[in-house]
Every structure is written in C-alpha cells, then in structure tokens.
Enzyme design. Structure first.
Site, mmCIF file in Angstrom:
data_model
loop_
_atom_site.group_PDB
_atom_site.id
_atom_site.type_symbol
_atom_site.label_atom_id
_atom_site.label_comp_id
_atom_site.label_asym_id
_atom_site.label_seq_id
_atom_site.Cartn_x
_atom_site.Cartn_y
_atom_site.Cartn_z
ATOM 1 N N HIS A 93 0.846 -1.184 0.000
ATOM 2 C CA HIS A 93 0.000 0.000 0.000
ATOM 3 C C HIS A 93 0.886 1.241 0.000
ATOM 4 O O HIS A 93 2.101 1.168 0.191
ATOM 5 C CB HIS A 93 -0.883 0.027 1.256
ATOM 6 N N GLU A 128 3.503 -0.695 3.806
ATOM 7 C CA GLU A 128 3.248 0.662 3.326
ATOM 8 C C GLU A 128 4.585 1.211 2.839
ATOM 9 O O GLU A 128 5.525 1.362 3.620
ATOM 10 C CB GLU A 128 2.685 1.528 4.442
#
Length: 287
Positions: free
Chosen positions: A95, A202
């Site tokens: 992400h 992330e």
C-alpha cells in the site's frame, strides 16, 4: 521492478536460489478498476480506492471478529479461490500512504478494550516485519509518522499526540504516528483462514507518487523484498503420507497451541514459518 530483477538476473546466486526453491506468485494489482481511476501525484489516493462497484476491496474479505454480511466482490472472490490451492506460506500486500510494516491482527472484537491484538504467531510476525524494516534505508525513521522499529500491529490504535519543547525560543514538534484497525482486510483473512503469514507493507508517504520517483522506491525496497522472499524457506515443511504411500491432502496440522490450525494442500504438502526452537507437530485426520 521485482519481476524484472528475477527474470533478468537468473545467474545471480541469490535469484537462482529463490527460483529453484520457491514458488513465487506476483499479483500486480488487486484493484484494476481503482488503478484506472487513480490520479498521478494524488498523495491522498481516495479517487482510486474503490472498484467499479464502489467497494473498498481491502475491507471486503470475511473478518474473524465480526458477523460477515458484506457483499463479496469478484476481485475478492478470485483471491479467496486462489488461496484455496494451499500452496502459500508467506505473502505481502503493498500500500501507499505511510512507511511501515503492519502485521496481524488488523482488527479486534471489542474496540473499547483491545489495543494490541497479537496472533499466536506474534513472534514470527514481529521478526519478519522487523527483518523487512531493517533492510529498508528509511522505514525505521519514517518522514511521515514515527513507528518504533518501522513496524506496527494492525489492531494497535494509537492516539495522535503533539508534543512541543521550548528551547532557546524555538519550538520543536514531534508527531507520534496514528494507526487504526481494519475490518475485512486481506492480511487477517489470509492468516486466520489459511494459516498464511501475511503483512501489509506501506511503501510511500504518498499514495500515487510521481513517475520519476518509482525507481528510487524500488531501490529502497529491493533488499527488503529479496530477504522477505527467502523467509518462505524457513520454519517447517514436509509431506504427509498414509501408510500405503498416498499423499494425505487437506489433513490438519497443529503446532503446539498455535492457532489457527492449517491443512496440507492438494499434494499433501505443508509449510509453516517458525523461528528457531522446539515445537510439537500433530497431524489430525478430519473424520
């Protein structure tokens, strides 16, 4: 990219080892609809978050801690069917919007009581998360929120705090990062349903960074990614057979008191990532 690196460097001993000993599956995107709608340089990334049916796919998987009444989307169903093969032991989904490794559980049953919601494999998850963060040049000192060691438990909901320190007429502000629980996320589903060790990585403070920054993101994550792939070959693995030699597919494997239990795949194989130590394995035939 990782795909190019694996294809173009097969004479490299590290790549050769991975390709010879690991089944590597790469899904470029779970949400092609959202990718088409997304806008380059949009750091908030809200435009491309939903599929064509206006569903957030990372809130669309069955959840361990809730009654599951959500409408499963075709993309989600395709992944759920794919996981039924039983060939996966380690996975990661990527992400943007922060710089941290997030590990299960990502949700909890009672939001008024729980703060840190560990799995039975918390030692494994913390180790692999820190392994990734350690080899990343900036993750442990993220410019978009501080996470100790560059990792966070998904269920750990930290309040955002702002501290000021006065010194010689200067004010320094330190921002403590905020995380949040996720209902219907893929990493929790992979773990509790199939025993797959999965984390959410992330990789950038910006959701959709400029094209000219992509190469630097790859280089920042290259060493972490290659080391992460190697972890698929750690722990315990084997094949369960009946006395007549036939492979025992879909029988249950238990490791001490760790849950969830998991099953052998269609070929009777089992894989489980564990840290070095002594463990008791039990094979149970589901009668």
């Amino acid at each position: 990219s990782l795909i190019d690196h694996l294809l173009r460097n097969q004479s490299d001993p590290e790549v050769a080892y991975l390709l010879a000993n690991t089944r590597i599956h790469i899904m470029p995107t779970l949400n092609p609809d959202g990718f088409e709608k997304a806008q380059l340089n949009d750091c908030d990334g809200l435009t491309g978050r939903y599929n064509a049916n206006n569903f957030d796919l990372n809130r669309n998987f069955p959840d361990l801690f809730e009654n599951n009444t959500r409408q499963i989307q075709p993309e989600t169903r395709a992944v759920m069917d794919w996981l039924e093969s039983g060939y996966f032991s380690l996975s990661a989904n990527f992400h943007g919007g922060a710089l941290v490794v997030n590990y299960p559980y990502d949700n909890y049953r009672n939001p008024d009581l729980a703060k840190y919601n560990p799995t039975s494999d918390d030692d494994v998850f913390r180790s692999i998360a820190m392994n990734y963060s350690y080899y990343h040049p900036t993750m442990r000192n993220s410019p978009c929120g501080f996470f100790k060691d560059g990792i966070t438990n998904g269920g750990k909901q930290e309040k955002q705090k702002l501290y000021s320190f006065l010194k010689t007429f200067l004010t320094m502000y330190v921002l403590i990062a905020e995380w949040y629980p996720v209902s219907g996320g893929m990493q929790d589903y992979n773990y509790w349903k199939h025993g797959i060790v999965e984390v959410t990585i992330e990789v950038s403070c910006c959701k959709y960074p400029p094209v000219n920054q992509l190469q630097s993101y790859w280089l920042d994550n290259k060493r972490s990614l290659l080391n992460y792939l190697k972890l698929a070959n750690t722990g315990v693995r084997g094949v369960v057979r009946f006395q007549n030699g036939a492979r025992a597919n879909y029988v249950t494997i238990k490791i001490d008191q760790r849950q969830p239990y998991f099953k052998t795949n269609v070929d009777g194989e089992f894989y489980r990532i564990l840290l070095p130590g002594k463990y008791s394995l039990t094979v149970a035939l589901d009668c």
